[in-house]
Scaffold this motif. Structure first.
Motif, short mmCIF file in Angstrom:
data_model
loop_
_atom_site.label_atom_id
_atom_site.label_comp_id
_atom_site.label_asym_id
_atom_site.label_seq_id
_atom_site.Cartn_x
_atom_site.Cartn_y
_atom_site.Cartn_z
N PHE A 180 40.30 -124.97 -29.14
CA PHE A 180 39.42 -124.99 -30.30
C PHE A 180 40.06 -124.26 -31.46
O PHE A 180 40.80 -123.29 -31.28
N HIS A 191 29.29 -115.57 -26.86
CA HIS A 191 28.56 -116.78 -27.23
C HIS A 191 28.46 -117.74 -26.03
O HIS A 191 27.39 -118.32 -25.78
N LEU A 224 29.16 -115.37 -34.99
CA LEU A 224 29.66 -114.96 -33.68
C LEU A 224 29.96 -113.48 -33.82
O LEU A 224 31.00 -113.10 -34.35
N ALA A 238 26.94 -128.53 -31.04
CA ALA A 238 27.68 -127.54 -31.83
C ALA A 238 26.97 -127.25 -33.14
O ALA A 238 26.32 -128.11 -33.72
N VAL A 250 33.53 -114.86 -28.92
CA VAL A 250 33.48 -116.21 -28.33
C VAL A 250 32.95 -116.13 -26.90
O VAL A 250 32.08 -116.91 -26.50
N VAL A 256 31.22 -118.10 -38.82
CA VAL A 256 31.96 -119.31 -38.51
C VAL A 256 31.51 -120.42 -39.45
O VAL A 256 30.35 -120.84 -39.42
N PHE A 305 30.95 -125.79 -28.90
CA PHE A 305 31.76 -125.55 -30.10
C PHE A 305 32.15 -126.82 -30.86
O PHE A 305 32.64 -126.74 -31.98
N HIS A 306 31.95 -127.99 -30.27
CA HIS A 306 32.38 -129.21 -30.94
C HIS A 306 31.38 -130.36 -30.84
O HIS A 306 31.17 -131.08 -31.80
N HIS A 354 27.41 -125.40 -37.05
CA HIS A 354 28.36 -124.94 -38.05
C HIS A 354 27.61 -123.95 -38.94
O HIS A 354 26.39 -123.95 -39.00
N SER A 406 33.69 -124.94 -36.29
CA SER A 406 34.48 -124.88 -35.07
C SER A 406 34.63 -126.30 -34.56
O SER A 406 33.70 -127.11 -34.67
N HIS A 407 35.80 -126.61 -34.04
CA HIS A 407 36.00 -127.95 -33.48
C HIS A 407 37.13 -127.94 -32.46
O HIS A 407 38.02 -127.09 -32.50
N PHE A 442 38.77 -122.45 -35.12
CA PHE A 442 37.60 -121.95 -35.84
C PHE A 442 38.03 -121.63 -37.27
O PHE A 442 39.14 -121.15 -37.49
#
Length: 131
Positions: free
Chosen positions: A123, A10, A92, A86, A7, A97, A81-82, A88, A100-101, A125
């Protein structure tokens, strides 16, 4: 590389912060700058008993002398991430993943002991564990 490191990598690759300079893992070092990010491994939700799927959770705190700066920085992580930028179904590191939200909108948690404002977001995941 563990999931927290993935994370952090990223966030760093996105150009939001640099690990060890203005982004840290699990605790602020004593010499951390006034404006920085803290990325914390907060465990996770119940993993699947039958599939190699986990639901790790990560908390990100943004600290700065004034609220608008702290909020602007955490909003970049939120969007990564959201939010609208973001992705999907992405990698990572060794972790795939699915989703992620954010658990909530970034929120002000008050000033720290030196009067610097802090904003936090959490968050969750959904990942496939590496084999």
């Amino acid at each position: 590389m563990n999931f927290l490191e993935a994370v952090i990598h990223h966030i760093q690759t996105a150009g939001i912060a640099a690990f060890g300079q203005n982004m840290f893992a699990n605790e602020y070092p004593s010499k951390a700058p006034d404006s920085c990010l803290l990325v914390i491994d907060t465990g996770g939700l119940e993993p699947s008993l039958y599939l190699p799927v986990s639901n790790p959770t990560i908390q990100v705190l943004s600290r700065a002398p004034k609220y608008p700066e702290a909020e602007a920085k955490i909003r970049q992580v939120f969007n990564l991430f959201h939010g609208p930028t973001a992705r999907h179904n992405y990698w990572l590191g060794d972790y795939y993943v699915f989703r992620s939200h954010a658990v909530q909108e970034p929120g002000f948690i008050g000033p720290d002991e030196k009067g610097r404002d802090e904003v936090s977001v959490n968050f969750v995941f959904k990942i496939r564990r590496p084999v």
